[in-house]
Design an enzyme around this catalytic site. Structure first.
Site, PDB file in Angstrom:
ATOM      1  N   GLN A 100       0.836  -1.195   0.000  1.00 37.75           N
ATOM      2  CA  GLN A 100       0.000   0.000   0.000  1.00 37.75           C
ATOM      3  C   GLN A 100       0.874   1.250   0.000  1.00 37.75           C
ATOM      4  OE1 GLN A 100      -2.383   1.420   3.426  1.00 37.75           O
ATOM      5  NE2 GLN A 100      -4.182   1.068   2.132  1.00 37.75           N
ATOM      6  N   TYR A 181      -6.092  10.634   4.578  1.00 36.87           N
ATOM      7  CA  TYR A 181      -4.710  10.925   4.207  1.00 36.87           C
ATOM      8  C   TYR A 181      -4.680  11.812   2.954  1.00 36.87           C
ATOM      9  CZ  TYR A 181      -3.768   7.544   7.835  1.00 36.87           C
ATOM     10  OH  TYR A 181      -3.727   6.902   9.042  1.00 36.87           O
ATOM     11  N   ARG A 228      -7.719   2.180  -2.745  1.00 39.31           N
ATOM     12  CA  ARG A 228      -8.564   2.126  -1.550  1.00 39.31           C
ATOM     13  C   ARG A 228      -9.261   3.474  -1.345  1.00 39.31           C
ATOM     14  NH1 ARG A 228      -7.079   0.955   4.864  1.00 39.31           N
ATOM     15  NH2 ARG A 228      -8.564  -0.746   5.100  1.00 39.31           N
ATOM     16  N   GLY A 318      -9.299  -7.213   8.533  1.00 36.59           N
ATOM     17  CA  GLY A 318      -8.196  -6.514   9.165  1.00 36.59           C
ATOM     18  C   GLY A 318      -7.744  -7.196  10.441  1.00 36.59           C
ATOM     19  N   ARG A 319      -8.269  -6.745  11.571  1.00 39.31           N
ATOM     20  CA  ARG A 319      -7.787  -7.233  12.860  1.00 39.31           C
ATOM     21  C   ARG A 319      -7.878  -8.755  13.033  1.00 39.31           C
ATOM     22  NH1 ARG A 319      -8.575  -2.717  17.589  1.00 39.31           N
ATOM     23  NH2 ARG A 319      -7.434  -1.061  16.513  1.00 39.31           N
TER      24      ARG A 319
END
Length: 367
Positions: A100, A181, A228, A318-319
């Site tokens: 990424q 971001y 993304r 994810g987690r």
């Protein structure tokens, strides 16, 4: 019969053995001075190569793009050589891996910037957000607005990172246009108050992201590039006056790049999946004609249904991948998941990174 989630799939030029994706997860264990990954990263990603696709933790495309302590980079040859050990390990296990590409923009702190400079942003508006420094979690610093003549340099940084990723043996790159971001900051009205060709209208606010994609897909085929987005997420102090309108403009423009996939965060990143009135993910989904990846709070049942119904092609977790290196096997069998230790998410060493047991290791312990 094998559920569709566990069947092979071709995402552009990347052939996947299943449709389970490991989402990008910042872990803050790279060398803070060189931004190089190490043997911990090699083992961490190797353990999770059962995923159809691994998306690495975000890697900054330049020293200016850094926003957190001990995050990895992909802007020097040495960084690429360090990443090559990761990609070799994942490929040896039969996995696929993309990196990424990240510029944090205003989500940074002067202590993390070259020469203690102010972070950069579309406009000089401080984010209502925190970042992670040597002093722990602190408020982000006030940014300065980028000059228009600086933007080609940032596009060139994405291209350099893409070329280095290819040299490092990655199967592709994911452009990070989400979570407040830099590229997301340009897209959204709450952080972009510019009056030039990169601000104001949605056409102008989307310009930098589209220029980045144009350049990156020239450096590497679009079939090796993902993107993304997080249309409705407010993390890192991001906001937009009309996100449905913003992304209804942007998403059809993506089809021409023939991307490997579009990775969409549903709702608030790592939080609620609920949407406000007028926010419609299905309507946005209908505007995109190629491989689609969903993300945010998926469990086994939700993932199976999403792929079986055809509403998505790929599901990112994810987690659950942090605490379950063999997550695909656990999802396939319906096995119980390891509990995540939230205290070891950011920084530290092997604890909470490479020491979570697989099902087979658990079974061996009980013999």
């Amino acid at each position: 019969m094998t559920e569709a989630l566990f069947t092979p799939y071709s995402a552009g030029n990347i052939d996947l053995k299943n449709r389970v994706v490991m989402a990008p997860l910042t872990r803050n264990r790279a060398d803070n001075d060189t931004a190089e990954v190490n043997e911990l990263h090699v083992e961490y990603y190797r353990q999770r190569a059962g995923a159809g696709l691994i998306i690495t933790e975000a890697a900054q495309i330049s020293p200016e793009g850094k926003g957190y302590l001990q995050t990895p980079g992909i802007h020097t040859k040495a960084q690429a050589e360090a990443w090559k050990k990761v990609t070799d390990a994942v490929h040896a296990e039969g996995g696929k891996i993309v990196i990424q590409l990240w510029h944090v923009g205003r989500i940074s702190h002067v202590s993390l910037q070259p020469g203690g400079a102010a972070p950069v942003a579309p406009s000089a508006i401080t984010a209502e957000a925190k970042t992670f420094t040597a002093e722990g979690f602190v408020d982000t610093s006030a940014p300065r607005a980028l000059e228009a003549d600086e933007l080609p340099r940032i596009v060139a940084d994405y291209v350099n990172a893409t070329r280095l990723a290819k040299e490092a043996g990655f199967d592709g790159v994911e452009v990070h246009g989400a979570n407040g971001y830099l590229l997301d900051q340009f897209l959204k009205t709450g952080s972009n108050m510019r009056s030039d060709a990169y601000g104001g209208s949605v056409e102008n606010r989307a310009r930098l992201l589209l220029e980045v994609l144009e350049a990156v897909t020239e450096a590497w085929h679009g079939g090796n590039v993902g993107l993304r987005l997080s249309p409705f997420s407010n993390v890192n102090g991001i906001s937009d006056a009309n996100p449905q309108e913003t992304f209804a403009y942007l998403i059809p423009k993506l089809n021409r790049f023939n991307l490997a996939y579009l990775h969409m965060i549903e709702g608030t990143t790592g939080g609620s999946r609920d949407l406000a009135d007028g926010e419609d993910l299905d309507a946005l989904r209908a505007l995109y004609t190629r491989t689609f990846m969903v993300n945010n709070g998926y469990d086994r049942a939700m993932a199976l249904e999403a792929v079986d119904s055809g509403s998505t092609d790929l599901v990112a977790f994810g987690r659950p991948f942090i605490s379950n290196p063999d997550l695909v096997e656990r999802l396939r069998s319906g096995a119980e998941l390891n509990r995540l230790d939230s205290k070891t998410l950011y920084g530290g060493g092997a604890e909470g990174l490479t020491d979570y047991p697989t099902l087979s290791e658990r079974a061996a312990e009980t013999v």
